[in-house]
Motif scaffolding. Sequence first.
Motif, PDB file in Angstrom:
ATOM      1  N   LEU A 151       0.803  -1.222   0.000  1.00 35.47           N
ATOM      2  CA  LEU A 151       0.000   0.000   0.000  1.00 35.47           C
ATOM      3  C   LEU A 151       0.836   1.273   0.000  1.00 35.47           C
ATOM      4  O   LEU A 151       0.287   2.373  -0.105  1.00 35.47           O
ATOM      5  N   GLY A 152       2.151   1.127   0.170  1.00 39.71           N
ATOM      6  CA  GLY A 152       3.025   2.294   0.175  1.00 39.71           C
ATOM      7  C   GLY A 152       2.891   3.132   1.434  1.00 39.71           C
ATOM      8  O   GLY A 152       3.004   4.369   1.382  1.00 39.71           O
ATOM      9  N   ILE A 153       2.648   2.469   2.569  1.00 41.35           N
ATOM     10  CA  ILE A 153       2.540   3.172   3.844  1.00 41.35           C
ATOM     11  C   ILE A 153       3.479   2.512   4.843  1.00 41.35           C
ATOM     12  O   ILE A 153       4.076   1.467   4.567  1.00 41.35           O
ATOM     13  N   SER A 154       3.616   3.110   6.027  1.00 39.79           N
ATOM     14  CA  SER A 154       4.539   2.558   7.020  1.00 39.79           C
ATOM     15  C   SER A 154       3.917   1.364   7.732  1.00 39.79           C
ATOM     16  O   SER A 154       2.681   1.202   7.771  1.00 39.79           O
ATOM     17  N   ALA A 155       4.778   0.532   8.325  1.00 36.83           N
ATOM     18  CA  ALA A 155       4.304  -0.637   9.071  1.00 36.83           C
ATOM     19  C   ALA A 155       3.495  -0.213  10.286  1.00 36.83           C
ATOM     20  O   ALA A 155       2.515  -0.866  10.655  1.00 36.83           O
ATOM     21  N   ASN A 156       3.881   0.923  10.935  1.00 39.47           N
ATOM     22  CA  ASN A 156       3.132   1.422  12.091  1.00 39.47           C
ATOM     23  C   ASN A 156       1.714   1.821  11.696  1.00 39.47           C
ATOM     24  O   ASN A 156       0.757   1.591  12.446  1.00 39.47           O
ATOM     25  N   THR A 157       1.585   2.419  10.511  1.00 38.85           N
ATOM     26  CA  THR A 157       0.255   2.799  10.031  1.00 38.85           C
ATOM     27  C   THR A 157      -0.608   1.567   9.816  1.00 38.85           C
ATOM     28  O   THR A 157      -1.796   1.546  10.165  1.00 38.85           O
TER      29      THR A 157
END
Length: 295
Positions: free
Chosen positions: A261-267
């Motif tokens: 998704l092109g987002i951070s793992a925390n997100t």
Amino acid sequence: MNGILLLVYMLAFALGSMTLALAIVYRIANKQRWATYFIICHASLLGCMMLMALQVLSSMYLSGLVYDIITYSVAFVVIADLTFLIVFIPYFTTWVIAHPWRQPYKGLFYALALVYLMLGISREIWQKPIADQLMLILFVFVITFCLSVTLKNINSIANKTARTSAISIIIVSASMVPAILLALIFPSLKPLLFGIYFLALSITIMTFLFMEFVRLGRSEVVKSKELVLEDLEEYHITEREFAVIRLISQGLTNKEIASQLGISANTVNNHVANIYGKTQVRSRIDLLNLLKQSW
């Protein structure tokens, strides 16, 4: 003894080849990444089986320099293959249970692989029986560790059939413990032990794949449409959370979802926590069961 050993190897190779073919068909049909990793692992073990059978045939029909060349060549290739498996099997295990491949385990198994390689080379050069026994102990330790981790995290395996097969593999491996202890006392039994264990694993995995094909066939009949956002309307799921849910249903880890998704793992972790809260579930398995009911 060579005749019995060759028969076991031939049976193991035949069933192993069938299992590999089924795994390839399953990977093409189902697009599951774990199947790719399994194919690599199983093909490596199958290669070892073929080479060890070649070694037995050489001892039965060849002699002199030709026999020595084949024996040493096969031995070094098998050592290299098993060295690769000492790293790959733990990596595959962590992927199956959806845990990241991280330190200190990553460094530990690379170090164990190096030790195994050095022991194998020293065994072939100096012909020390102790090296052979240490190699067996080291490889058994790796397998035991991976099986223990799998058993501890068995509930994190979303697919019910996969969980059942993992438990079967653990039972098969546990039943081999007396034979392993016997092989430590009588090293000549080790090749036979390897053949029997590979044969049992091939039967277990083949059964799992047949069950998976049946399950997939039934799901295609039962499932008339793909899950859409409207199916989860009562849970007030957002579009982004729905995208995460779809990737979870495909077996991806949080890290893989973040990359997709092109987002951070925390997100992703926050999205997953929100999804759990909205749907009142505690784990991926509970979420997947809920999704099945929503179809």
